[in-house]
Design a protein around this motif. Structure first.
Motif, PDB file in Angstrom:
ATOM      1  N   LYS A 118      36.435  65.971 -13.487  1.00 64.75           N
ATOM      2  CA  LYS A 118      36.690  64.758 -14.250  1.00 64.75           C
ATOM      3  C   LYS A 118      37.718  63.946 -13.469  1.00 64.75           C
ATOM      4  O   LYS A 118      38.629  64.519 -12.871  1.00 64.75           O
ATOM      5  N   VAL A 119      37.564  62.630 -13.481  1.00 59.87           N
ATOM      6  CA  VAL A 119      38.419  61.776 -12.659  1.00 59.87           C
ATOM      7  C   VAL A 119      39.106  60.731 -13.532  1.00 59.87           C
ATOM      8  O   VAL A 119      38.438  59.963 -14.230  1.00 59.87           O
ATOM      9  N   VAL A 120      40.428  60.720 -13.492  1.00 60.58           N
ATOM     10  CA  VAL A 120      41.176  59.658 -14.161  1.00 60.58           C
ATOM     11  C   VAL A 120      41.246  58.466 -13.216  1.00 60.58           C
ATOM     12  O   VAL A 120      41.712  58.584 -12.080  1.00 60.58           O
ATOM     13  N   ALA A 121      40.742  57.328 -13.692  1.00 54.60           N
ATOM     14  CA  ALA A 121      40.715  56.094 -12.904  1.00 54.60           C
ATOM     15  C   ALA A 121      41.769  55.148 -13.467  1.00 54.60           C
ATOM     16  O   ALA A 121      41.599  54.573 -14.543  1.00 54.60           O
ATOM     17  N   LEU A 122      42.865  55.019 -12.746  1.00 52.43           N
ATOM     18  CA  LEU A 122      44.022  54.260 -13.218  1.00 52.43           C
ATOM     19  C   LEU A 122      43.849  52.775 -12.916  1.00 52.43           C
ATOM     20  O   LEU A 122      43.557  52.395 -11.778  1.00 52.43           O
ATOM     21  N   CYS A 123      44.051  51.945 -13.918  1.00 52.87           N
ATOM     22  CA  CYS A 123      43.858  50.495 -13.763  1.00 52.87           C
ATOM     23  C   CYS A 123      45.040  49.856 -13.036  1.00 52.87           C
ATOM     24  O   CYS A 123      45.794  49.050 -13.595  1.00 52.87           O
ATOM     25  N   MET A 124      45.170  50.222 -11.777  1.00 50.40           N
ATOM     26  CA  MET A 124      46.211  49.648 -10.934  1.00 50.40           C
ATOM     27  C   MET A 124      45.563  49.203  -9.627  1.00 50.40           C
ATOM     28  O   MET A 124      44.829  49.964  -9.003  1.00 50.40           O
ATOM     29  N   ALA A 125      45.827  47.968  -9.236  1.00 53.67           N
ATOM     30  CA  ALA A 125      45.254  47.421  -8.016  1.00 53.67           C
ATOM     31  C   ALA A 125      46.329  47.308  -6.941  1.00 53.67           C
ATOM     32  O   ALA A 125      47.472  47.715  -7.132  1.00 53.67           O
ATOM     33  N   GLN A 126      45.949  46.739  -5.818  1.00 51.53           N
ATOM     34  CA  GLN A 126      46.825  46.698  -4.653  1.00 51.53           C
ATOM     35  C   GLN A 126      48.058  45.830  -4.874  1.00 51.53           C
ATOM     36  O   GLN A 126      49.145  46.150  -4.419  1.00 51.53           O
ATOM     37  N   THR A 127      47.890  44.730  -5.581  1.00 53.72           N
ATOM     38  CA  THR A 127      48.936  43.712  -5.597  1.00 53.72           C
ATOM     39  C   THR A 127      50.040  43.957  -6.618  1.00 53.72           C
ATOM     40  O   THR A 127      51.219  43.820  -6.311  1.00 53.72           O
ATOM     41  N   SER A 128      49.671  44.320  -7.852  1.00 53.59           N
ATOM     42  CA  SER A 128      50.689  44.425  -8.894  1.00 53.59           C
ATOM     43  C   SER A 128      50.172  45.235 -10.070  1.00 53.59           C
ATOM     44  O   SER A 128      48.988  45.544 -10.165  1.00 53.59           O
ATOM     45  N   MET A 129      51.099  45.549 -10.980  1.00 50.20           N
ATOM     46  CA  MET A 129      50.728  46.215 -12.226  1.00 50.20           C
ATOM     47  C   MET A 129      50.015  45.205 -13.120  1.00 50.20           C
ATOM     48  O   MET A 129      50.422  44.044 -13.197  1.00 50.20           O
ATOM     49  N   PRO A 130      48.954  45.611 -13.814  1.00 49.81           N
ATOM     50  CA  PRO A 130      48.277  44.674 -14.715  1.00 49.81           C
ATOM     51  C   PRO A 130      49.151  44.363 -15.924  1.00 49.81           C
ATOM     52  O   PRO A 130      49.883  45.226 -16.415  1.00 49.81           O
ATOM     53  N   THR A 131      49.069  43.138 -16.397  1.00 44.81           N
ATOM     54  CA  THR A 131      49.829  42.754 -17.590  1.00 44.81           C
ATOM     55  C   THR A 131      48.917  42.354 -18.741  1.00 44.81           C
ATOM     56  O   THR A 131      49.290  42.505 -19.897  1.00 44.81           O
ATOM     57  N   THR A 132      47.721  41.862 -18.437  1.00 46.41           N
ATOM     58  CA  THR A 132      46.817  41.390 -19.487  1.00 46.41           C
ATOM     59  C   THR A 132      45.625  42.331 -19.640  1.00 46.41           C
ATOM     60  O   THR A 132      45.334  43.150 -18.763  1.00 46.41           O
ATOM     61  N   ALA A 133      44.917  42.162 -20.744  1.00 45.18           N
ATOM     62  CA  ALA A 133      43.690  42.930 -20.953  1.00 45.18           C
ATOM     63  C   ALA A 133      42.658  42.587 -19.886  1.00 45.18           C
ATOM     64  O   ALA A 133      41.983  43.474 -19.348  1.00 45.18           O
ATOM     65  N   ASP A 134      42.526  41.305 -19.559  1.00 50.53           N
ATOM     66  CA  ASP A 134      41.529  40.881 -18.571  1.00 50.53           C
ATOM     67  C   ASP A 134      41.784  41.516 -17.208  1.00 50.53           C
ATOM     68  O   ASP A 134      40.831  41.906 -16.511  1.00 50.53           O
ATOM     69  N   GLU A 135      43.038  41.619 -16.813  1.00 51.28           N
ATOM     70  CA  GLU A 135      43.357  42.250 -15.528  1.00 51.28           C
ATOM     71  C   GLU A 135      42.969  43.724 -15.547  1.00 51.28           C
ATOM     72  O   GLU A 135      42.422  44.246 -14.565  1.00 51.28           O
ATOM     73  N   ARG A 136      43.229  44.396 -16.637  1.00 51.98           N
ATOM     74  CA  ARG A 136      42.860  45.807 -16.755  1.00 51.98           C
ATOM     75  C   ARG A 136      41.342  45.984 -16.709  1.00 51.98           C
ATOM     76  O   ARG A 136      40.826  46.888 -16.052  1.00 51.98           O
ATOM     77  N   ILE A 137      40.642  45.126 -17.407  1.00 49.52           N
ATOM     78  CA  ILE A 137      39.177  45.218 -17.455  1.00 49.52           C
ATOM     79  C   ILE A 137      38.577  44.971 -16.075  1.00 49.52           C
ATOM     80  O   ILE A 137      37.631  45.655 -15.658  1.00 49.52           O
ATOM     81  N   ALA A 138      39.128  44.008 -15.341  1.00 51.26           N
ATOM     82  CA  ALA A 138      38.617  43.706 -13.999  1.00 51.26           C
ATOM     83  C   ALA A 138      38.805  44.894 -13.062  1.00 51.26           C
ATOM     84  O   ALA A 138      37.891  45.261 -12.308  1.00 51.26           O
ATOM     85  N   VAL A 139      39.985  45.519 -13.106  1.00 49.85           N
ATOM     86  CA  VAL A 139      40.240  46.683 -12.255  1.00 49.85           C
ATOM     87  C   VAL A 139      39.343  47.846 -12.670  1.00 49.85           C
ATOM     88  O   VAL A 139      38.752  48.527 -11.824  1.00 49.85           O
ATOM     89  N   ALA A 140      39.224  48.070 -13.967  1.00 54.69           N
ATOM     90  CA  ALA A 140      38.373  49.156 -14.459  1.00 54.69           C
ATOM     91  C   ALA A 140      36.928  48.965 -14.016  1.00 54.69           C
ATOM     92  O   ALA A 140      36.263  49.922 -13.586  1.00 54.69           O
ATOM     93  N   SER A 141      36.436  47.749 -14.098  1.00 52.85           N
ATOM     94  CA  SER A 141      35.044  47.472 -13.724  1.00 52.85           C
ATOM     95  C   SER A 141      34.796  47.799 -12.259  1.00 52.85           C
ATOM     96  O   SER A 141      33.777  48.419 -11.908  1.00 52.85           O
ATOM     97  N   GLU A 142      35.729  47.401 -11.397  1.00 51.46           N
ATOM     98  CA  GLU A 142      35.548  47.685  -9.970  1.00 51.46           C
ATOM     99  C   GLU A 142      35.672  49.174  -9.682  1.00 51.46           C
ATOM    100  O   GLU A 142      34.916  49.731  -8.873  1.00 51.46           O
ATOM    101  N   LEU A 143      36.622  49.831 -10.340  1.00 51.04           N
ATOM    102  CA  LEU A 143      36.762  51.276 -10.152  1.00 51.04           C
ATOM    103  C   LEU A 143      35.493  52.012 -10.570  1.00 51.04           C
ATOM    104  O   LEU A 143      35.009  52.895  -9.851  1.00 51.04           O
TER     105      LEU A 143
END
Length: 253
Positions: A118-143
Motif C-alpha cells: 500500500k502506498v501513501v501518496a502525500l499531496c506535496m509538490a516541488q514548490t510549496s505546501m498546498p494551502t487550498t483544496a484545489d491545490e491538493r486535488i491537483a497534486v493528488a490527481s497527478e500522483l
C-alpha cells in the motif's frame, strides 16, 4: 476504515530512548497495545535519527513482527532505509510516503513498485505546501496518474491531503475536507488517509479537536487514518460515526 497506529515514532522521547538502547520489550509492548486497541497497521518511524535510520527502521520492523503478526506502515522518505526494512518485513506493508517532489518521487518509485504494498501518496509538490483544496486535488490527481501508470493499483493508493494546523490558518480544516470529498468522487476505488493529530497542533483541547475533525473527515469519505488507537474516546467517536454513516450494518461495533 483502516487504522494505522501512530505511537512508535522516535519523535517521542520514550520511543527514541528505546530504539537507541535496543529495548525490544518496550517497542513490542507499545505495538501490542495498539493492535489490541484495534490498529490494522502499526506505523514505525525512526526519522529523527537521520544517520542511523537505515539501521533503526529495519530493527523496528523485526522487533514488532517478532512479537506480533501485524503488517507495518514504514514511515520514511529515505529509500535506503525503506529497502532494508522491506527485506525483513513479513506480508504486505504500507509505505509512507511518496510525493510529487521530484527527487522524492524519482527515488521512491522503484521502492514502492518493487513488491506489493500500500502506498501513501502525500499531496506535496516541488514548490510549496498546498494551502487550498484545489491545490491538493491537483497534486493528488497527478500522483494517482503517475502511480497507476507505474503499475500500482488504484485501491493500493492512499492519498494524504496533508492536514495542517488550523492554528496557522483556520481554513486548513475545510480545505482538507473538501479535498477528501473531491478526490474520492473523481477516483472511485482510491483511498484517502491523514495524520489526524496534525490538524490540532498548537491548540488547547487537542483531543476534542481531533475527534471533531475525524467525524467530519469520515463524513467526507476518509477511508484510513494515522492515529492513536489507545485513545478510547477517539476510537469510540470513530465507531459511532461509522455507524451513523451506515457503515456498521448491524450496529455491532
Amino acid at each position: 476504515m483502516l487504522i494505522v497506529g501512530e505511537r512508535i515514532n522516535t519523535s517521542t522521547k520514550r520511543i527514541a530512548q528505546a530504539v537507541e538502547t535496543g529495548d525490544a520489550a518496550l517497542i513490542a509492548k507499545v505495538a501490542r497495545e495498539q493492535v489490541t486497541a484495534g490498529a490494522d497497521f502499526v506505523d514505525v518511524n525512526a526519522g529523527t535519527f537521520l544517520e542511523k535510520e537505515v539501521d533503526y527502521l529495519p530493527w523496528l520492523v523485526e522487533t514488532v513482527q517478532d512479537a506480533l503478526d501485524v503488517p507495518l506502515c514504514l514511515d520514511s522518505p529515505n529509500p535506503e532505509a525503506l529497502i532494508k526494512a522491506l527485506r525483513c518485513h513479513k506480508g504486505e506493508p504500507m509505505i509512507n510516503s511518496i510525493s510529487l517532489e521530484e527527487d522524492r518521487f524519482r527515488n521512491l518509485l522503484p521502492v514502492v513498485t518493487s513488491r506489493p504494498c500500500k502506498v501513501v501518496a502525500l499531496c506535496m509538490a516541488q514548490t510549496s505546501m498546498p494551502t487550498t483544496a484545489d491545490e491538493r486535488i491537483a497534486v493528488a490527481s497527478e500522483l494517482i496518474e503517475r502511480l497507476t501508470k507505474a503499475g500500482i493499483a488504484l485501491d493500493k493508493i492512499y492519498v494524504d491531503p496533508l492536514a495542517q494546523p488550523v492554528s496557522v490558518d483556520v481554513k486548513m480544516g475545510s480545505a482538507v475536507l473538501q479535498a477528501i470529498a473531491e478526490i474520492m468522487k473523481r477516483f472511485p476505488g482510491v483511498n484517502t488517509i491523514c495524520g489526524l493529530s496534525n490538524i490540532s497542533y498548537g491548540l488547547p483541547a487537542r483531543r476534542l479537536v481531533n475527534r471533531s475533525f475525524l467525524t467530519l473527515a469520515l463524513a467526507h469519505g476518509l477511508t484510513a487514518a494515522i492515529l492513536d488507537p489507545t485513545d478510547t474516546r477517539l476510537v469510540a467517536t470513530l465507531l459511532a460515526t461509522q455507524m451513523l454513516l451506515g457503515r456498521d450494518e448491524y450496529c455491532s461495533n
